[in-house]
Design an enzyme around this catalytic site. Structure first.
Site, PDB file in Angstrom:
ATOM      1  N   GLU A  80      67.710   7.380  74.798  1.00  0.00           N
ATOM      2  CA  GLU A  80      68.579   7.945  73.753  1.00  0.00           C
ATOM      3  C   GLU A  80      67.764   8.814  72.790  1.00  0.00           C
ATOM      4  OE1 GLU A  80      71.953   7.845  73.063  1.00  0.00           O
ATOM      5  OE2 GLU A  80      71.376   9.198  71.451  1.00  0.00           O
ATOM      6  N   GLY A 116      56.883   7.591  73.674  1.00  0.00           N
ATOM      7  CA  GLY A 116      56.125   8.769  74.073  1.00  0.00           C
ATOM      8  C   GLY A 116      56.366   9.940  73.141  1.00  0.00           C
ATOM      9  N   ASP A 141      51.732   8.212  81.468  1.00  0.00           N
ATOM     10  CA  ASP A 141      51.369   9.611  81.734  1.00  0.00           C
ATOM     11  C   ASP A 141      50.138  10.078  80.946  1.00  0.00           C
ATOM     12  OD1 ASP A 141      53.692   9.595  83.229  1.00  0.00           O
ATOM     13  OD2 ASP A 141      54.908  10.462  81.630  1.00  0.00           O
ATOM     14  N   GLY A 184      53.477  11.161  86.118  1.00  0.00           N
ATOM     15  CA  GLY A 184      52.654  11.924  85.182  1.00  0.00           C
ATOM     16  C   GLY A 184      53.467  12.923  84.395  1.00  0.00           C
TER      17      GLY A 184
HETATM   18  O1  F6P Z   1      57.255   9.222  81.096  1.00  0.00           O
HETATM   19  C1  F6P Z   1      57.043   8.215  82.006  1.00  0.00           C
HETATM   20  C2  F6P Z   1      57.673   8.551  83.314  1.00  0.00           C
HETATM   21  O2  F6P Z   1      57.458   7.438  84.113  1.00  0.00           O
HETATM   22  C3  F6P Z   1      57.203   9.813  83.999  1.00  0.00           C
HETATM   23  O3  F6P Z   1      55.987   9.652  84.650  1.00  0.00           O
HETATM   24  C4  F6P Z   1      58.358  10.111  84.918  1.00  0.00           C
HETATM   25  O4  F6P Z   1      58.466  11.487  85.117  1.00  0.00           O
HETATM   26  C5  F6P Z   1      59.525   9.652  84.115  1.00  0.00           C
HETATM   27  O5  F6P Z   1      59.053   8.717  83.189  1.00  0.00           O
HETATM   28  C6  F6P Z   1      60.634   9.014  84.903  1.00  0.00           C
HETATM   29  O6  F6P Z   1      61.671   8.775  83.997  1.00  0.00           O
HETATM   30  P1  F6P Z   1      62.982   7.914  84.177  1.00  0.00           P
HETATM   31  O7  F6P Z   1      62.661   6.511  83.787  1.00  0.00           O
HETATM   32  O8  F6P Z   1      63.926   8.519  83.206  1.00  0.00           O
HETATM   33  O9  F6P Z   1      63.408   8.030  85.596  1.00  0.00           O
END
Ligand code: F6P
Length: 362
Positions: A80, A116, A141, A184
Site C-alpha cells: 500500500e 524499502g 535487494d 534484485g
Molecule cells: O523488493 C523486494 C523484491 O523481492 C524484489 O526483489 C522483487 O522484484 C519484488 O520484491 C517482488 O515483489 P512482489 O512481492 O510484489 O511480488
C-alpha cells in the site's frame, strides 16, 4: 527504572516485500523501547493499510519474544502506497487523512516504518505532513538509497549462492548452460554478489546491458578448454544492449512478449547464439523466505535499537543507516534516483572480471 525519553508511545509497521530479519528488527526496536525507555508500543498490521483501516494492537513483551530467528514479519506487510492513487481506489488524500487521524487517535509520538525505498519515501512524505517518523531500511535487494547495506540481503545471498552451487553439479553432469535468475528489482547487487560467491561463469546485471554475442564467445571459449557446462547468473532486471536503447514503454512491451522472465529469454538467446543446450531456473520467493542469517540478525538488531535512540532523543524525520561499518542515520528524503544501483566502476565488477567471469559486455 526507565530512562527519560522524548517518545512515550509509538507505532511500528513493516511495508513492502518481506525479507529475512524483519522480526529481528521488530524485536530490536521493541525490546530497547520497552526495556530501556518504558515506551508503549502499537503494532500496525499490513504496512500503511493498518494505519488507514486502524488495524492495530498494543504489543506486550510476549509479542516480541522468541521472534529473533523467525522469517517473515509478525506484523504482516502490504505494498500500500497511500500517496499514490490507483484506479478504483479512494483518492490519495483520503488515505493520508485516515493515517493522520489514526496517528492522532492513538496518541502516537512517533511512527517507525520498516521498509524499502517506497516505504521510506512514504515515511518522508508523512513527516512533511507533520508526523514524527523514523525509517528503518530493509530489503533483499540492497538497493536503498542512503544506507550501505540492508538486512535481508545477506540471507538472500546465502540462498542464491547455494542455488548456484547446486546448479553447477547438474549443469556439469549434462554439459548444459543453466541460467539462474535472482531477484534484485532494478539493481544487480544480489546477482553480482551471489555470482561471485557461487563462481558463476557469467553474471548479468541491469547496470551493464549485455550483448549475447560476448556471452556466446565466452561460453565457447570455456568449452574449448573442456568446460562444456556453464552457470549464468542473471539479475531479474537484466537487459540487453538492444533493450537498454528502448524507451520504458517499448521495453516493457518487448519484455512481456519475449517470455515469462529474463532467465528464459537469455537461455533462448544463448541457445540461438551458440547452439548449446540451455535451461532456465527462476529462484523467486525462496530468496525472501525463511530464517535470517546471523549477519542479518545482527544488522537488524543494531538498526532497530538505533531507531529507538533516535526516538528517545526526539530526533525524528530520520532513517537509520549503515555507513561503512558504523550505524548512523540520514534525514528521510524522497530519492531522486529511485534505487541505489551498482556503480559500473564498483570494485566487485572488477573482482568478477579478474577471476575470469564474463559480465556480458567488454
Ligand atoms: O523488493 C523486494 C523484491 O523481492 C524484489 O526483489 C522483487 O522484484 C519484488 O520484491 C517482488 O515483489 P512482489 O512481492 O510484489 O511480488
Amino acid at each position: 527504572m526507565a530512562i527519560h525519553s522524548a517518545t512515550k508511545k509509538f507505532g511500528i509497521l513493516t511495508a513492502g516485500g518481506d525479507c529475512p530479519g524483519l522480526n529481528a528488527a521488530i524485536r530490536g526496536v521493541c525490546r530497547a523501547a520497552h526495556d530501556r525507555y518504558g515506551m508503549e508500543i502499537v503494532g500496525i498490521a499490513k504496512g500503511f493499510l493498518g494505519l488507514i483501516d486502524e488495524d492495530t494492537r498494543i504489543l506486550a513483551p510476549e509479542d516480541f519474544s522468541g521472534i529473533l530467528t523467525l522469517g517473515g514479519t509478525i506484523l504482516g506487510s502490504s505494498r500500500e502506497k497511500p500517496f499514490k492513487p490507483t484506479a478504483g481506489d479512494e483518492p490519495a488524500s483520503e488515505k493520508v487523512s485516515a493515517i493522520m487521524e489514526t496517528y492522532s487517535r492513538l496518541r502516537l509520538d512517533c511512527l517507525v516504518v520498516i521498509g524499502g525505498n517506497g516505504t521510506n519515501t512514504t515515511g518522508c512524505k508523512l513527516a512533511r505532513e507533520g508526523l514524527n517518523v523514523i525509517g528503518l531500511p530493509k530489503t533483499i535487494d540492497n538497493d536503498i538509497v542512503g544506507t550501505d547495506r540492508t538486512f535481508g540481503f545477506h540471507s538472500a545471498l546465502g540462498i542464491g549462492t547455494e542455488a548456484i552451487d547446486r546448479l553447477h553439479s547438474t549443469a556439469q553432469s549434462h554439459s548444459r548452460v543453466i541460467v539462474i535468475e535472482l531477484m534484485g528489482h532494478k539493481a544487480g547487487w544480489l546477482a553480482l554478489y551471489a555470482g561471485i560467491a557461487g563462481g558463476g561463469d557469467v553474471i548479468i546485471i541491469p547496470e551493464i546491458p549485455y550483448d549475447v554475442k560476448i556471452i556466446g564467445r565466452h561460453l565457447e571459449n570455456r568449452a574449448s578448454f573442456g568446460k562444456t557446462f556453464s552457470v549464468v547468473v542473471a539479475a531479474e532486471g537484466a537487459m540487453s544492449v538492444k533493450e537498454a536503447k528502448m524507451d520504458k514503454k517499448e521495453r516493457k512491451k518487448y519484455q512481456q512478449e519475449s517470455g515469462p522472465s529474463v532467465a528464459y529469454r537469455i537461455a533462448r538467446e544463448i541457445h540461438d547464439e551458440t547452439g548449446m543446450e540451455t535451461r532456465a531456473t527462476v529462484l523467486g520467493y525462496v530468496q525472501r523466505g525463511g530464517i535470517p542469517s546471523s549477519s542479518d540478525r545482527v544488522l537488524a538488531t543494531c538498526l532497530g535499537t538505533a531507531a529507538v535512540e533516535l526516538m528517545a532523543e526526539g530526533r525524528y524525520g530520520r532513517m537509520v543507516s549503515l555507513n561503512g561499518n558504523d550505524v548512523d542515520s540520514v534525514e528521510l528524503f524522497v530519492p531522486e534516483d529511485k534505487v541505489k544501483n551498482v556503480p559500473v566502476d564498483h570494485y566487485m565488477i572488477d573482482t568478477a572480471r579478474a577471476v575470469g567471469t564474463c559480465i556480458g559486455a567488454h
